[in-house]
Write an enzyme that holds these catalytic residues in place. Structure first.
Site, PDB file in Angstrom:
ATOM      1  N   LYS A  11       0.815  -1.218   0.000  1.00  0.00           N
ATOM      2  CA  LYS A  11       0.000   0.000   0.000  1.00  0.00           C
ATOM      3  C   LYS A  11       0.857   1.282   0.000  1.00  0.00           C
ATOM      4  O   LYS A  11       2.059   1.236   0.265  1.00  0.00           O
ATOM      5  CB  LYS A  11      -0.925  -0.032   1.223  1.00  0.00           C
ATOM      6  CG  LYS A  11      -1.928  -1.187   1.201  1.00  0.00           C
ATOM      7  CD  LYS A  11      -2.917  -1.076   2.350  1.00  0.00           C
ATOM      8  CE  LYS A  11      -3.932  -2.197   2.323  1.00  0.00           C
ATOM      9  NZ  LYS A  11      -4.964  -2.034   3.371  1.00  0.00           N
ATOM     10  N   TYR A  51     -12.347  -2.032  -3.758  1.00  0.00           N
ATOM     11  CA  TYR A  51     -12.821  -2.186  -2.370  1.00  0.00           C
ATOM     12  C   TYR A  51     -14.343  -2.054  -2.259  1.00  0.00           C
ATOM     13  O   TYR A  51     -14.855  -1.786  -1.171  1.00  0.00           O
ATOM     14  CB  TYR A  51     -12.138  -1.161  -1.466  1.00  0.00           C
ATOM     15  CG  TYR A  51     -10.751  -1.598  -0.998  1.00  0.00           C
ATOM     16  CD1 TYR A  51     -10.588  -2.693  -0.154  1.00  0.00           C
ATOM     17  CD2 TYR A  51      -9.610  -0.904  -1.378  1.00  0.00           C
ATOM     18  CE1 TYR A  51      -9.341  -3.093   0.292  1.00  0.00           C
ATOM     19  CE2 TYR A  51      -8.351  -1.291  -0.934  1.00  0.00           C
ATOM     20  CZ  TYR A  51      -8.224  -2.391  -0.098  1.00  0.00           C
ATOM     21  OH  TYR A  51      -6.988  -2.787   0.346  1.00  0.00           O
ATOM     22  N   PHE A  59     -15.396   3.561   7.011  1.00  0.00           N
ATOM     23  CA  PHE A  59     -14.038   3.953   6.608  1.00  0.00           C
ATOM     24  C   PHE A  59     -13.818   3.890   5.093  1.00  0.00           C
ATOM     25  O   PHE A  59     -12.704   4.132   4.617  1.00  0.00           O
ATOM     26  CB  PHE A  59     -12.996   3.076   7.313  1.00  0.00           C
ATOM     27  CG  PHE A  59     -13.178   1.588   7.108  1.00  0.00           C
ATOM     28  CD1 PHE A  59     -12.735   0.959   5.959  1.00  0.00           C
ATOM     29  CD2 PHE A  59     -13.799   0.819   8.084  1.00  0.00           C
ATOM     30  CE1 PHE A  59     -12.900  -0.402   5.758  1.00  0.00           C
ATOM     31  CE2 PHE A  59     -13.967  -0.560   7.907  1.00  0.00           C
ATOM     32  CZ  PHE A  59     -13.515  -1.169   6.739  1.00  0.00           C
ATOM     33  N   ARG A  87      -1.622 -14.347   4.862  1.00  0.00           N
ATOM     34  CA  ARG A  87      -2.311 -13.653   5.957  1.00  0.00           C
ATOM     35  C   ARG A  87      -1.516 -13.764   7.261  1.00  0.00           C
ATOM     36  O   ARG A  87      -1.497 -12.845   8.068  1.00  0.00           O
ATOM     37  CB  ARG A  87      -3.740 -14.174   6.101  1.00  0.00           C
ATOM     38  CG  ARG A  87      -4.571 -13.806   4.856  1.00  0.00           C
ATOM     39  CD  ARG A  87      -5.986 -14.314   4.921  1.00  0.00           C
ATOM     40  NE  ARG A  87      -6.798 -13.589   5.864  1.00  0.00           N
ATOM     41  CZ  ARG A  87      -7.283 -12.356   5.669  1.00  0.00           C
ATOM     42  NH1 ARG A  87      -7.019 -11.711   4.539  1.00  0.00           N
ATOM     43  NH2 ARG A  87      -8.027 -11.771   6.577  1.00  0.00           N
ATOM     44  N   THR A  93      -5.053  -7.175  10.841  1.00  0.00           N
ATOM     45  CA  THR A  93      -5.380  -5.928  10.117  1.00  0.00           C
ATOM     46  C   THR A  93      -4.914  -4.698  10.896  1.00  0.00           C
ATOM     47  O   THR A  93      -4.338  -3.770  10.335  1.00  0.00           O
ATOM     48  CB  THR A  93      -6.910  -5.840   9.890  1.00  0.00           C
ATOM     49  OG1 THR A  93      -7.318  -7.017   9.190  1.00  0.00           O
ATOM     50  CG2 THR A  93      -7.292  -4.611   9.091  1.00  0.00           C
ATOM     51  N   ASN A 114      -2.030   0.282   6.741  1.00  0.00           N
ATOM     52  CA  ASN A 114      -1.507  -0.977   7.300  1.00  0.00           C
ATOM     53  C   ASN A 114      -0.622  -1.747   6.314  1.00  0.00           C
ATOM     54  O   ASN A 114      -0.493  -2.959   6.397  1.00  0.00           O
ATOM     55  CB  ASN A 114      -2.641  -1.834   7.863  1.00  0.00           C
ATOM     56  CG  ASN A 114      -3.614  -2.302   6.807  1.00  0.00           C
ATOM     57  OD1 ASN A 114      -3.530  -1.878   5.655  1.00  0.00           O
ATOM     58  ND2 ASN A 114      -4.522  -3.196   7.166  1.00  0.00           N
ATOM     59  N   HIS A 117      -2.245  -5.497   1.685  1.00  0.00           N
ATOM     60  CA  HIS A 117      -3.549  -6.167   1.565  1.00  0.00           C
ATOM     61  C   HIS A 117      -3.290  -7.578   1.055  1.00  0.00           C
ATOM     62  O   HIS A 117      -2.384  -7.786   0.239  1.00  0.00           O
ATOM     63  CB  HIS A 117      -4.444  -5.432   0.556  1.00  0.00           C
ATOM     64  CG  HIS A 117      -5.641  -6.253   0.133  1.00  0.00           C
ATOM     65  ND1 HIS A 117      -6.784  -6.317   0.898  1.00  0.00           N
ATOM     66  CD2 HIS A 117      -5.833  -7.088  -0.928  1.00  0.00           C
ATOM     67  CE1 HIS A 117      -7.644  -7.160   0.309  1.00  0.00           C
ATOM     68  NE2 HIS A 117      -7.091  -7.628  -0.808  1.00  0.00           N
ATOM     69  N   GLU A 128      -9.695 -11.065  -7.281  1.00  0.00           N
ATOM     70  CA  GLU A 128      -8.753  -9.956  -7.086  1.00  0.00           C
ATOM     71  C   GLU A 128      -7.561 -10.070  -8.045  1.00  0.00           C
ATOM     72  O   GLU A 128      -7.074  -9.053  -8.546  1.00  0.00           O
ATOM     73  CB  GLU A 128      -8.282  -9.907  -5.636  1.00  0.00           C
ATOM     74  CG  GLU A 128      -9.406  -9.486  -4.690  1.00  0.00           C
ATOM     75  CD  GLU A 128      -8.969  -9.380  -3.233  1.00  0.00           C
ATOM     76  OE1 GLU A 128      -9.808  -8.977  -2.416  1.00  0.00           O
ATOM     77  OE2 GLU A 128      -7.806  -9.700  -2.910  1.00  0.00           O
TER      78      GLU A 128
END
Ligand code: CMP
Length: 140
Positions: A11, A51, A59, A87, A93, A114, A117, A128
């Site tokens: 990100k 998203y 958010f 993960r 998260t 964060n 993703h 995705e």
């Protein structure tokens, strides 16, 4: 366990701090192979579409604005149980809840910023990956 592929996004908070290599090292050390990778600057429309599943969350606006704020690196990771393994490597998260040694514990700034993703299930991984990559771009 089966060989899987999962979508990963490094990100804007991480690309801005020049952390792409350090994050990729964590994936590779965990046995995940980067079989596709590109750097993009998403438009607000593209980030909003990616998203969309979160569009009713409070958010959402902040998330979309952040993801379109600076470049991201989108990638496909491959390996045994890659979805769950990624993960694990990412951590929780919210970095405040992430285990030691995870990407989010080491690098994330907040629950919003964060750093990474990762897809959460086989069906979403498929969707995705095809959002960002054509079959020709996946080189295992
Ligand atoms: P990600 O795994 O990319 O999936 C959805 C993202 O929404 C999540 O990581 C967080 O970055 C973001 N997110 C989740 N909860 C919040 C929150 N309370 N405030 C801001 N962003 C959030």
């Amino acid at each position: 366990m089966a060989i899987e592929r999962t979508l990963s996004i490094i990100k804007p908070d991480a690309t801005r701090r020049n952390l792409t290599g350090k994050i990729n090292a964590k994936f590779e050390e965990a046995g995940l192979r980067i079989v596709a990778q590109k750097r993009l600057h998403l438009s607000t429309a593209q980030a909003g579409k990616f998203y969309e599943v979160h569009k009713d969350r409070p958010f959402y606006g902040e998330l979309v604005e952040f993801m379109a704020s600076e470049p991201v690196v989108v990638q496909v990771l491959e390996g045994e149980g890659a979805i769950a393994k990624n993960r694990e490597v990412m951590g929780a998260t919210n970095p405040a809840n992430a285990d030691a040694g995870t990407i989010r514990k080491d690098f994330a700034l907040s629950v919003g910023e964060n750093s990474v993703h990762g897809s959460d299930a086989p069906e979403t991984a498929k969707e995705e990956i095809s959002f960002f990559f054509s079959g020709l771009e996946l080189v295992g």
